[in-house]
Design an enzyme around this catalytic site. Structure first.
Site, PDB file in Angstrom:
ATOM      1  N   PHE A 233      17.675 -18.018  -8.383  1.00 25.08           N
ATOM      2  CA  PHE A 233      17.919 -16.743  -7.687  1.00 25.08           C
ATOM      3  C   PHE A 233      17.037 -16.515  -6.469  1.00 25.08           C
ATOM      4  O   PHE A 233      16.872 -15.393  -6.020  1.00 25.08           O
ATOM      5  CB  PHE A 233      17.784 -15.559  -8.666  1.00 25.08           C
ATOM      6  N   ILE A 459      21.660 -24.580  -8.384  1.00 27.84           N
ATOM      7  CA  ILE A 459      20.913 -23.651  -9.229  1.00 27.84           C
ATOM      8  C   ILE A 459      21.854 -22.892 -10.158  1.00 27.84           C
ATOM      9  O   ILE A 459      21.464 -21.919 -10.779  1.00 27.84           O
ATOM     10  CB  ILE A 459      20.074 -22.682  -8.375  1.00 27.84           C
ATOM     11  N   GLN A 627      30.295 -16.968 -10.738  1.00 30.04           N
ATOM     12  CA  GLN A 627      29.238 -16.621  -9.789  1.00 30.04           C
ATOM     13  C   GLN A 627      29.257 -15.125  -9.472  1.00 30.04           C
ATOM     14  O   GLN A 627      28.214 -14.484  -9.375  1.00 30.04           O
ATOM     15  CB  GLN A 627      29.406 -17.434  -8.518  1.00 30.04           C
ATOM     16  N   GLY A 691      30.507 -17.650   2.205  1.00 29.38           N
ATOM     17  CA  GLY A 691      29.640 -17.647   1.024  1.00 29.38           C
ATOM     18  C   GLY A 691      29.969 -16.531   0.046  1.00 29.38           C
ATOM     19  O   GLY A 691      30.653 -15.565   0.370  1.00 29.38           O
ATOM     20  N   GLU A 694      25.558 -14.122  -2.607  1.00 21.32           N
ATOM     21  CA  GLU A 694      24.803 -12.894  -2.348  1.00 21.32           C
ATOM     22  C   GLU A 694      25.687 -11.645  -2.452  1.00 21.32           C
ATOM     23  O   GLU A 694      25.278 -10.643  -3.028  1.00 21.32           O
ATOM     24  CB  GLU A 694      24.159 -12.936  -0.950  1.00 21.32           C
TER      25      GLU A 694
END
Lengths: 727, 326
Positions: A233, A459, A627, A691, A694
């Site tokens: 994170f 990750i 995600q 993306g 975030e």
């Protein structure tokens, strides 16, 4: 033609390894002769070490050494002159203590238990000085460094003149990443100038680069392995002093050493989301046209580094508002340095901005969705550029339909279900859609299989899976015959996994290296294979892993076989071009929540979540959904449960464990509908993928606090929204 | 963690002998709390006496008295048909505590023996009169949002963390103890202590004494019971406040009532005076509010926990409403 792989809900390529224990995380490695380390950390928050007595520790069973600033061998990188006084914490450099929990010595023994026990025997005495860990007590010392620029468009503080306006302060506490996997490292000096590391990192190359300078070694002498990471994170985006301490000790003792942090140390040694105090002034005309936004923020940093992030940036570009000014400052506290935590500064800023939008809508007696639509930015008002793609209006519409937004009452406190107050809330999120520079190699084997390598990280989002899908579409080779290898510093250069850009950056390199592989195969075929001899390379088609020219089709593998080549390797570097100067590129998210608030006890339960992502092409709908849910869970923590508490008298965390620092559990996590716009961005990269990591979190906390207001009429501007704040 | 010796006696007498001989020895059963305390350096016993082999894992009902062996797991008690039938309040309270994984390890006796979760008790660099008598109370003047509003002293404002014990004190349970001087019975309300000037003593167990079980008398509280736990996250969190409410209602009249609270005091906090206001009354929200007001009359708050008073009052009313189904 084969079915397109991108866009499928494909299982993770390493899923079986992960659920069967076959995946080896950094701490699972065991170089021969490995010793174990435990840290001795400062219980004071400012001052000096006056003495370290390690006599008893050194006599304890199995102890190899106790390393501190008193006996550390010279670190070449520490001598480099740097005019900037804020050059980070140089571990074991001198006797200075900057924050509570700072490591003052590392104890190494032949078992973990012995190291931990011996660490309790090291007697350190300190000369204590006055410390400050409370932002409230240091606001008058807030500062800007030269990289922190104020922003102004139109008139400053124009909101003050608006017919309808408000000014409010929003506070978030320190939040700690707290992934399940603890941080640490295994350091192994194979020779005095050859270092091998098993690390928990979001970028093996960046670890290599940091250590290259510190130990003045050529890159080739530093090998970093990090194939699996158990959640990060943002905390593993940089190398930390505790890792350097382990490397220093391993060099002195000449044995491999493993350090795994305790949960307590995760609060003090690997960064955190800084506390932030924000003030928003916002004004609009009576019909809801924004006329001015002022966004000011103060966040904390450490005494020895300035950590800055994009806290106020969303306010500059999210809405079509003619007058915007932002101001961002830091306060140095006796705490360790913060670091990006998912969503990073944008999530902090979005809580303030998206709460203020909701407050303004309430004052205007307007549906907050309507207010957002009225002020929708059709072009980027900060950069004055068209968007490469933006489907935010569709996202609002999809999300509103799914949550049942029409059931929301404009007047707070009007809805009730089984004795609970019901509220609906929404917010938007935005994050720059980046594309960096990466290199990938593609190795086609004579059996037709393809191996692609790049020093990327995973990750958790499922990087290798997405890359396999991208490569499958680029080459036409079946996904089962493609492997993507990552997490090794010897692989071609890739940036750190952060800022929601791995698919864009590394995916582009994967796409491009596959194209170059096809070019190379074409060249081989036209040079050597009779059926293709008279053709130009560019006239050869590629389909399903075959070269095609008219009715002639030849497997890629056959090209290699006919040339008696065991394999064919191509390496390609890929990066963005001028398109980034012509377009504003952003991913957008919209979060809707339905909450229950218990009127007597103040307990908040989120009953339903709808999160919509406008992130371009979705490469893998299954991992993308996971995600998004992961980001939403992080948002639940930010909104309702997470707060690192410090006793400022001591400068020490008091809830530094999993029992008292409340990461959301399954019971806090309601059904979450994840919806994707899933429309290709025509500009950003070959896949059209923006993306997602975030935006999954950015704005979410405001969607909850806005829903709580809708349920109760109580506006909570200080996160987290715990029951005591609603009593 | 320090080095320690470990013994696993086969009989109760041997266990008591083993612990009596050694002043720093501790019994260990599930270890869900003791191991944490040892890892944090809060406790450093030189000997652990593992009692898991003792035959104390059972639940029986004889002459309407329910007996729970000290080694019966929290998860077993919560799910047992006799408990669910005769003492559903206990089952509810247990299920509100910890997590299933912890309940699968934690024992009935161990639950009663768990130490406070006060941060200052756990951090050996901080002052704490409970851990190190005379060092001061870190929580007074510190971060005390989770701390006591009833019965605290200027030596200690820590709270007892159990949910199970809140139900047991409401149900008038009895603690069965064996020791060097023989067996004895301790009423549940007298088992745990208030901090006073000796906050290092959580309870009234004597040296070498072992909890062997608990007894719960026959109770009429089988229908109108509710355990309400208010906490910062939906599961796996200690109570801000909790309320065990039990009513015996017939003909719309409260014949008997039990009220106890967790998260508010150094011991399971029985609300005798509030109970009295309910007896003979009709189960109405107005009457519940009177009880809640009486219940919190002696509250004293600190810098961060003043919210616990209204939260306690509201929670008492809510728990009684749930119990009475009104």
């Amino acid at each position: 033609m084969k079915k397109q792989a991108v866009g499928q809900s494909m299982d993770r390529v390493d899923g079986r390894l992960k659920v069967t224990g076959g995946a080896r995380y950094f701490a699972d490695h065991q170089p021969e002769g490995m010793l174990y380390a435990a840290l001795v950390c400062s219980p004071i928050s400012s001052g000096r070490i006056t003495a370290i007595d390690a006599t008893r520790a050194l006599r304890a069973p199995g102890v190899a050494d106790v390393v501190s600033h008193l006996n550390v061998p010279p670190i070449p990188g520490y001598k480099v002159e740097n005019p900037n006084p804020k050059q980070g914490l140089k571990i074991f450099y001198d006797d200075r203590i900057y924050s509570n929990g700072q490591p003052v010595a590392i104890v190494v023994a032949n078992t973990l238990e012995r190291a931990v026990y011996a660490a309790t025997l090291v007697k350190v005495t300190y000369a204590q000085e006055v410390h400050q860990t409370d932002m409230a007590g240091s606001i008058d010392k807030a500062f800007q460094n030269k990289n922190m620029k104020d922003y102004q468009r139109g008139e400053a503080d124009a909101w003050k003149k608006a017919p309808v306006s408000l000014e409010a302060e929003y506070n978030i506490p320190i939040e700690v990443h707290n992934p399940m996997e603890l941080a640490g490292i295994i350091a192994h000096w194979e020779t005095p100038d050859k270092l091998t590391l098993y690390a928990k990192t979001q970028g093996v190359k960046s670890v290599q680069q940091s250590l290259k300078t510190l130990f003045q070694l050529p890159e080739s002498q530093i090998t970093v392995h990090s194939q699996f990471v158990g959640g990060a994170f943002g905390m593993a985006l940089r190398i930390w002093p505790m890792e350097v301490a382990t490397i220093i000790a391993a060099r002195k003792i000449r044995k491999p050493i493993k350090l795994v942090l305790t949960r307590k140390d995760m609060f003090t040694l690997v960064g955190y989301r800084p506390a932030a105090k924000q003030r928003i002034g916002i004004g609009a005309t009576a019909d809801g046209k924004l006329t001015g936004i002022t966004h000011e923020a103060i966040a904390n940093t450490s005494p020895y580094e300035d950590f800055t992030e994009a806290i106020v940036n969303m306010s500059r570009m999210m809405y079509a508002c003619p007058n915007v000014n932002t101001h961002y400052q830091l306060v140095s506290l006796n705490l360790s340095t913060p670091v990006w935590m998912r969503g990073p500064g944008e999530a902090t800023g979005a809580f303030a901005l998206e709460s203020a939008i909701d407050e303004l809508a309430h004052q205007l007696h307007m549906d907050p969705l309507q207010l957002r639509l009225i002020n929708h930015a059709d072009t980027d008002p900060e950069k004055n550029l068209p968007y490469s793609s933006k489907y935010l209006k569709e996202a609002y519409e999809m999300g509103a339909a799914k949550i049942g937004w029409q059931q929301r009452s404009q007047t707070p406190g009007k809805l009730e279900e089984n004795g609970w107050l019901v509220g609906y809330g929404m917010s938007s999120g935005v994050f720059g859609a980046g594309r960096g520079r990466a290199t990938a190699s593609a190795t086609l084997k004579a059996d037709g299989s393809l191996v692609i390598r790049s020093a990327a990280a995973d990750i958790g989002p499922g990087t290798a899976t997405a890359m396999v899908q991208i490569a499958a579409d680029a080459t036409g080779i079946d996904v089962k015959k493609i492997k993507f290898l990552l997490g090794e510093s010897e692989y071609p250069e890739a940036p750190r996994q952060g800022g929601s850009s791995t698919v864009s950056t590394v995916g582009s390199a994967v796409n491009d290296v596959c194209r170059n592989l096809q070019q190379k195969l074409g060249e081989l075929a036209t040079a050597n294979i009779p059926a293709f001899k008279d053709l130009k390379v560019e006239n050869i088609q590629h389909e399903d892993g075959q070269l095609v020219a008219g009715n002639t089709r030849l497997d890629y593998a056959a090209v290699l076989q006919q040339q008696q080549l065991p394999e064919l390797m191509v390496t390609t570097t890929s990066q963005a071009g001028d398109e980034r100067k012509q377009y504003a590129m952003y991913s957008f998210s919209v979060h809707f929540t339905k909450v229950h608030v218990h009127p007597a006890t103040g307990v908040v339960r989120i009953k339903h979540i709808v999160s919509v992502a406008d992130s371009g092409t979705v490469v893998n709908t299954k991992t993308a959904r996971s995600q998004m849910i992961g980001g939403v869970v992080g948002g639940i923590g930010m909104a309702l449960t997470e707060e690192a508490l410090i006793d400022h008298r001591f400068g020490r965390y008091v809830n530094n464990n999993y029992a008292d620092y409340h990461v959301p559990v399954n019971a806090d996590t309601p059904p979450t509908d994840v919806l994707f716009i899933n429309k290709k961005d025509p500009v950003i990269n070959p896949m059209g993928a923006k993306g997602m990591g975030e935006i999954a979190l950015i704005g979410f906390a405001a969607a909850v606090s806005n829903a709580v207001f809708n349920a109760t009429g109580k506006r909570v501007r200080d996160l987290p929204i715990t029951p005591d704040k609603l009593i | 963690m320090n080095q320690f010796s470990y013994v696993r006696p086969a009989s109760q007498q041997a266990a008591i002998d083993a612990i009596t001989r050694d002043s720093s020895a501790r019994f260990i059963a599930g270890g869900t709390n003791l191991l944490d305390l040892m890892k944090n350096g809060v406790l450093a016993p030189e000997k652990l006496v593992d009692i898991n082999r003792l035959p104390l894992r059972n639940i029986t009902l004889n002459n309407n008295i329910l007996h729970i062996g000290a080694l019966t797991l929290n998860s077993e008690v919560a799910a047992h048909p006799l408990i669910k039938t005769h003492h559903p309040l206990l089952s509810q309270a247990l299920l509100a505590g910890a997590s299933q994984q912890l309940r699968n390890m934690a024992t009935t006796g161990g639950n009663m023996m768990q130490r406070t979760r006060c941060s200052y008790f756990y951090d050996t660099t901080m002052p704490c009169n409970k851990r190190t008598p005379g060092s001061g109370c870190g929580a007074i003047g510190g971060v005390n949002r989770m701390h006591a509003i009833f019965g605290a002293s200027d030596q200690c404002i820590a709270v007892h963390p159990s949910d199970m014990c809140i139900a047991l004190v409401a149900l008038d349970a009895t603690v069965l103890v064996a020791g060097p001087k023989g067996n004895r019975r301790i009423p549940f309300g007298e088992f745990h202590r208030l901090p006073g000037n000796t906050p290092d003593q959580d309870n009234n167990l004597g040296k070498g004494e072992l909890i062997t079980g608990i007894e719960i008398p026959h109770s009429p509280f089988t229908n109108h019971v509710y355990y309400l736990k208010v906490r910062d996250r939906a599961s796996y969190a200690f109570a801000l406040v909790s309320v065990a409410a039990a009513l015996d209602i017939s003909n719309n009249t409260i014949r008997d009532a039990r009220l106890a609270m967790g998260g508010v005091a150094h011991k399971p906090w029985r609300l005798h005076e509030a109970e009295k206001t309910l007896i003979g009354k009709t189960p109405t929200v107005e009457n519940f509010r009177i009880a809640a007001t009486v219940a919190t009359q002696s509250a004293r708050t600190y810098q961060h926990n003043a919210f616990k008073v209204p939260m306690a009052q509201n929670s008492i009313v809510t728990a009684l409403q749930k119990a009475a189904a009104v």
